[in-house]
Scaffold this active site. Structure first.
Site, mmCIF file in Angstrom:
data_model
loop_
_atom_site.group_PDB
_atom_site.id
_atom_site.type_symbol
_atom_site.label_atom_id
_atom_site.label_comp_id
_atom_site.label_asym_id
_atom_site.label_seq_id
_atom_site.Cartn_x
_atom_site.Cartn_y
_atom_site.Cartn_z
ATOM 1 N N HIS A 1 0.917 -1.502 -0.090
ATOM 2 C CA HIS A 1 -0.343 -0.109 -0.476
ATOM 3 C C HIS A 1 0.782 1.162 -0.259
ATOM 4 O O HIS A 1 0.856 1.823 -0.776
ATOM 5 C CB HIS A 1 -0.852 -0.002 1.569
ATOM 6 C CG HIS A 1 -2.147 1.378 1.351
ATOM 7 N ND1 HIS A 1 -2.987 1.366 0.804
ATOM 8 C CD2 HIS A 1 -1.445 2.350 1.893
ATOM 9 C CE1 HIS A 1 -3.674 2.605 1.315
ATOM 10 N NE2 HIS A 1 -2.293 2.670 2.068
ATOM 11 N N GLU A 2 2.522 0.973 0.881
ATOM 12 C CA GLU A 2 2.881 1.911 0.509
ATOM 13 C C GLU A 2 3.112 2.279 -0.573
ATOM 14 O O GLU A 2 3.673 3.684 -0.476
ATOM 15 C CB GLU A 2 3.621 2.423 1.919
ATOM 16 C CG GLU A 2 3.654 1.948 3.227
ATOM 17 C CD GLU A 2 2.112 3.079 3.770
ATOM 18 O OE1 GLU A 2 2.604 4.949 3.152
ATOM 19 O OE2 GLU A 2 1.124 3.028 4.176
#
Lengths: 195, 300
Positions: B144-145
């Site tokens: 996600h990051e």
């Protein structure tokens, strides 16, 4: 006269487009080669890592001699394949290597007294990581090959690919018949785990 | 629906907008200041140069500023084995250089990414997150990051963080300064009047500006998109979904977070902050409800 200009314009537009597609395909092709080398690179890493790790837990596992022998032979196969840049050879060596990982894991599971030890848990972590690294290296090859092959078969980039004679890339070698692509009756049943 | 390239362009454009807006804002405030106190207009020029300098520094150093704000230490392969190796593997899959990894020693569960582009990116996680999640769940969070990094969300979000922080700091400083000034010259009604006028103007200018900045940086779609492309990276949405469940079950606010950095994190770090900061986070709704995100991940 005007028609001539239009034709020239169309030709130039197509030439510019063709140049773009050609460069894109060449770029992906180079990246595919690099991704195959990356798989070889990861295999080499694994081949030198696992025996060293195994060495450190050997003391605990004196009675399991067989696996260390097959480890040595798998390592030799990887050394030979990684230098060749041949996707087929690499994937064969890879199979030999990855067949050993579950065996090593089972070995540790079978010897619960060593499971809590930090050296062994370190080994398990590294095994998981090296398997992941190989998976992602293969994933890159699969993704790039898919990008490339889609460009080659879709309109209008397939025209350009045809002119320059680009052929579909093979990507990761998979058997296209047999167990890999069919589901047997047993596999459709619910899995029961016995402990 | 935007594609990834349009999204990257939009983020870069908004980043420039934030910087330009900041410079104009500082110039405007200094002009009001100069008129109210009867300073020479060269004061505005100095403020202009100052704001330009600040923007330059924050563009190249936003990651370092944010890291020092959150008190993070560099991650270590031995100590943070899963975090380190998962990031290594995903950077291979995402075909970006490996970002620098940092760890915040806090038991709250959270993570964020910052930096100016994929070549200068930083991913930060709390020790709480690293111990509570297993490798598969951590992979979801890191992916996600990484999506924020690939989409250039990090550039916009980091710039906004530093600018908002800077303005809040300047405003606090100015308010304190004028309060002291006011006490000394209580007998002169005229000066007090000017002072109140200036403070009023500044506050009137300040709040919508900060609100606008934050609105630029947050978008519900941005988080959903990062979830989706993160799941594409791991091919296992369930990992991130489970991680989000664990993160949302955690009731602890993150000590190191404040209103300037809140929008950076994967989940709102200010939950259960029953003070002005919590109120602020609630007002802007910096994060879409986690339940909605989990549902979106599982619907695939």
């Amino acid at each position: 006269m005007q028609a001539l200009y239009i034709i020239i314009g169309v030709v130039i537009a197509f030439a510019v487009y063709a140049m773009g597609v050609y460069n894109l395909l060449q770029t992906i092709k180079t990246r595919i080669k690099a991704s195959i080398q990356e798989i070889g690179n990861q295999l080499k890493r694994q081949a030198s890592l696992i025996p060293n790790l195994a060495e450190s837990v050997k003391g605990y596992l004196k009675h399991e001699k067989g696996i260390f022998d097959s480890l040595t032979s798998a390592r030799k196969a990887v050394e030979a394949a990684a230098g060749s840049n041949d996707a087929g050879k690499i994937s064969k060596a890879m199979d030999q290597m990855s067949a050993l990982i579950p065996k090593l894991q089972v070995l540790v599971e079978d010897n619960p007294e060593i499971k809590g030890d930090s050296i062994v848990s370190n080994l398990m972590n590294e095994l998981r990581d090296t398997a992941d690294k190989l998976m992602y290296a293969r994933r890159t090859l699969i993704d790039l090959t898919a990008d490339f092959n889609v460009k080659i078969v879709t309109f209008p980039s397939n025209l350009v690919a045809g002119i320059f004679g680009f052929m579909a890339e093979k990507g990761l070698d998979m058997p296209l018949s047999g167990d890999a692509t069919s589901v047997s009756l047993d596999e459709t049943k619910d899995v029961k785990v016995k402990l | 629906m935007q594609n990834v390239f349009e999204l990257v362009d939009a983020n870069k454009r908004k980043s420039s907008l934030v910087v330009a807006g900041f410079i104009v804002f500082v110039a405007l405030v200094s002009w009001v200041f100069a008129v109210a106190y009867g300073y020479d207009l060269s004061f505005v020029g100095i403020a202009f140069i100052f704001s330009g300098l600040v923007s330059y520094v924050s563009f190249y150093n936003s990651d370092k500023i944010i890291l020092s704000l959150s008190g993070a230490r560099p991650a270590d392969r031995q100590k943070d084995f899963n975090f380190y190796t998962v990031a290594q593997n995903l950077s291979m899959a995402a075909r970006i250089p490996m970002p620098k990894l940092y760890v915040i020693d806090d038991t709250a569960l959270n993570a964020f990414a910052t930096g100016r582009d994929p070549q200068h990116a930083v991913v930060v996680a709390t020790t709480g997150l690293l111990t509570a999640l297993n490798r598969t769940e951590l992979e979801g969070v890191v992916a996600h990051e990484f999506s924020h990094i690939q989409n250039y969300d990090i550039r916009l979000m980091s710039l906004v963080t530093v600018m908002v922080g800077m303005i809040t700091l300047l405003a606090d400083m100015f308010l304190r300064m004028s309060r002291f000034g006011g006490r000394r010259s209580r007998d002169t009604d005229n000066q007090l009047g000017t002072l109140l006028f200036v403070v009023g103007i500044i506050l009137a200018l300040l709040s919508p500006f900060i609100a606008g900045l934050i609105k630029l940086a947050i978008s519900r779609r941005r988080e959903f998109l990062a979830d989706a492309s993160g799941a594409k990276l791991t091919r296992y949405p369930e990992g991130l979904a489970r991680a989000l469940e664990k993160i949302s079950a955690d009731q602890e606010p993150l000590e190191a977070a404040n209103k300037a950095t809140a929008h950076l994190y994967i989940a709102n770090p200010l939950k259960n902050h029953h003070d002005s900061i919590g109120w602020f986070a609630g007002m802007f709704n910096t994060h879409p409800p986690v339940a909605e995100r989990i549902a979106a991940l599982r619907s695939r």
